[in-house]
Design a protein around this motif. Structure first.
Motif, PDB file in Angstrom:
ATOM      1  N   GLU A 132      47.151 -31.529   9.372  1.00  0.00           N
ATOM      2  CA  GLU A 132      46.787 -32.684   8.565  1.00  0.00           C
ATOM      3  C   GLU A 132      45.313 -33.035   8.755  1.00  0.00           C
ATOM      4  O   GLU A 132      44.608 -33.382   7.793  1.00  0.00           O
ATOM      5  CB  GLU A 132      47.668 -33.871   8.931  1.00  0.00           C
ATOM      6  N   GLN A 133      44.835 -32.937  10.001  1.00  0.00           N
ATOM      7  CA  GLN A 133      43.418 -33.178  10.253  1.00  0.00           C
ATOM      8  C   GLN A 133      42.551 -32.136   9.557  1.00  0.00           C
ATOM      9  O   GLN A 133      41.463 -32.449   9.060  1.00  0.00           O
ATOM     10  CB  GLN A 133      43.145 -33.169  11.765  1.00  0.00           C
ATOM     11  N   ARG A 136      42.305 -33.163   6.111  1.00  0.00           N
ATOM     12  CA  ARG A 136      41.367 -34.280   6.010  1.00  0.00           C
ATOM     13  C   ARG A 136      39.929 -33.783   6.019  1.00  0.00           C
ATOM     14  O   ARG A 136      39.085 -34.254   5.243  1.00  0.00           O
ATOM     15  CB  ARG A 136      41.573 -35.251   7.166  1.00  0.00           C
ATOM     16  N   THR A 196      38.735 -26.073  14.008  1.00  0.00           N
ATOM     17  CA  THR A 196      40.121 -26.507  13.801  1.00  0.00           C
ATOM     18  C   THR A 196      41.012 -25.344  13.409  1.00  0.00           C
ATOM     19  O   THR A 196      42.138 -25.204  13.909  1.00  0.00           O
ATOM     20  CB  THR A 196      40.167 -27.603  12.722  1.00  0.00           C
ATOM     21  N   ARG A 278      41.690 -33.343  17.695  1.00  0.00           N
ATOM     22  CA  ARG A 278      42.077 -34.337  16.678  1.00  0.00           C
ATOM     23  C   ARG A 278      41.308 -35.635  16.870  1.00  0.00           C
ATOM     24  O   ARG A 278      40.837 -36.258  15.904  1.00  0.00           O
ATOM     25  CB  ARG A 278      43.579 -34.596  16.746  1.00  0.00           C
ATOM     26  N   ILE A 281      37.871 -35.054  15.664  1.00  0.00           N
ATOM     27  CA  ILE A 281      37.812 -35.060  14.197  1.00  0.00           C
ATOM     28  C   ILE A 281      37.832 -36.492  13.672  1.00  0.00           C
ATOM     29  O   ILE A 281      37.076 -36.843  12.749  1.00  0.00           O
ATOM     30  CB  ILE A 281      38.981 -34.247  13.619  1.00  0.00           C
ATOM     31  N   ASP A 282      38.699 -37.325  14.258  1.00  0.00           N
ATOM     32  CA  ASP A 282      38.735 -38.733  13.842  1.00  0.00           C
ATOM     33  C   ASP A 282      37.364 -39.388  14.009  1.00  0.00           C
ATOM     34  O   ASP A 282      36.865 -40.075  13.113  1.00  0.00           O
ATOM     35  CB  ASP A 282      39.783 -39.490  14.653  1.00  0.00           C
TER      36      ASP A 282
END
Length: 446
Positions: A132-133, A136, A196, A278, A281-282
């Protein structure tokens, strides 16, 4: 025995000592040889027959031997029964111990199987979150194309500014910084996206290793569980003579446990790396979105400030143009007045020159330099000087009028250029910038 033995007799039978396990202890007497009894002819002489004592001794030996054999047999039966009971008990104990060991082994396999299953589930869930990341990141990377195209379009549109308006102002500086910022962010997002994808591969490889180990544990558990259910009444058991030998590819208990431990450790390591990635990435998406929106706000502010400056300059130019037009009108009136003043001096000049000309016709001595003559000559001179001054002033006024016209044209051109700049900045650039993506889209949620 007093009788003399006339013939020899066979030796007495040899008996097996007491306690021996031989089946026979007495041999029958066999009459052999050429001196065996042949009836009455031998009466009164020693024959091959046994004596009574020998017969009794032989019977006694047979009884004794039979008793000994029976004792030995009984003892053998007792020992055999005892041995059978002991071996049966030992077999039962061994089987029970084997069943117990199988149960303990099942607990160990169940423990590691559960740990492997738990780690597989957590790693699968973590991989889904990382996927999902990744999505994104891809959406955020795609979203940066819009701000980049907007900034590039703004720069291209502003290249169409005219004259002195084509200036490297604060808006252009901010736009160039925005383009550089977006390109740097795109490079960062691309590198993070590659990292990723690599981490997803590592997660899947670790999960595959764990699943293979888990599958082996499941198969081993089923085999040992089935073996643990076998007993002496099972019908599907059979002989496998070579099964008790150790195979060359077997492992020991420590290496067996260490293998699963290492697999779980690798899975946890990749999972923690995925979790950290993750979070990274956020942070990256949040920071880049805020940086882009901050730069967008700076560009918008520079556009607003520049538009105010251009609007103010245009207003001042229009005010100056209005004053210039008024002055042009006044100067044109002044030129007209000067021309009329010059024209008005023609009649007095004609009058004065006509007077002078007419007085030249005076006869003889009347042609004298009287005060009238001096006055008329002075009048002509004054009128000439006045006309010269008026002409000079007229030339100056006409030059001022030309300058005012040039200024008017320059002001009108500047006003048009500034109107064009305002149209580019306000109507095209700032309107186009209203399509700038939101923070939610820049962070990849849309």
């Amino acid at each position: 025995m007093s009788a003399q033995v006339l013939v020899s007799r066979p030796p007495a039978p040899q008996c097996v000592p007491v306690g021996s396990l031989q089946p026979h202890c007495v041999e029958e007497a066999v009459n052999t040889g050429q001196h065996s009894s042949s009836g009455l002819a031998t009466a009164g002489f020693r024959t091959a027959k046994y004596l009574l004592e020998e017969w009794l001794q032989a019977n006694f030996t047979s009884y004794y031997q039979a008793s000994a054999d029976r004792d030995g047999s009984e003892r053998s039966r007792h020992e055999a029964k005892q041995l059978a009971a002991e071996t049966e008990a030992r077999a039962q104990r061994s089987q029970a111990d084997g069943t117990k060991k199988l149960g303990e082994r099942l607990l160990d396999i169940h423990f590691w199987r559960s740990e492997l299953g738990r780690e597989i589930g957590e790693l699968r869930a973590e991989t889904e979150l990382l996927l999902e990341q990744k999505n994104r990141l891809q959406r955020a990377l795609d979203a940066t194309e819009i701000p980049l195209s907007i900034a590039a379009d703004n720069l291209q549109c502003r290249e169409r500014r005219l004259g002195v308006e084509l200036v490297r102002d604060g808006v252009e500086v901010e736009l160039l910084q925005e383009v550089e910022l977006i390109r740097n962010i795109q490079e960062l997002v691309k590198r993070t996206l590659e990292q990723t994808i690599h981490q997803i591969r590592m997660n899947r490889a670790a999960k595959e290793t764990l699943e293979m180990d888990w599958s082996d544990k499941v198969e081993a558990y089923e085999i040992d569980d089935r073996n643990g259910r076998y007993n002496n009444q099972s019908t599907e058991v059979q002989f496998h003579p070579n099964s008790s030998t150790y195979e060359d590819n077997t492992t020991n208990l420590d290496s067996w446990a260490q293998f699963s431990h290492d697999n779980i450790y690798k899975g946890e390591r990749e999972r923690m790396a995925s979790i950290n990635l993750r979070f990274l990435i956020d942070n990256i998406l949040q920071d880049t979105a805020q940086d882009m929106r901050s730069q967008c706000a700076a560009v918008d502010s520079a556009f607003g400030k520049r538009c105010e400056e251009v609007e103010d300059a245009r207003s001042k130019l229009e005010s100056n143009l209005k004053k210039t037009l008024e002055e042009i009108g006044k100067q044109e009136n002044n030129v007209s007045i000067l021309n009329q003043a010059i024209k008005d001096k023609e009649t007095p000049m004609k009058v004065a020159q006509t007077r002078l000309y007419q007085r030249t016709a005076r006869p003889n001595v009347e042609l004298c330099r009287d005060p009238v003559q001096f006055r008329l000559i002075g009048e002509v001179g004054e009128l000439t000087d006045s006309v010269d001054v008026l002409k000079q002033k007229l030339e100056a006024a006409e030059q001022c009028l030309r300058n005012l016209e040039d200024t008017r044209m320059s002001l009108e051109k500047d006003i048009v250029n500034k109107a064009n700049s305002l149209f580019i900045d306000r109507e095209k650039c700032m309107t186009h910038r209203t399509r700038y993506p939101t923070v939610i889209r820049l962070t990849g949620y849309q």
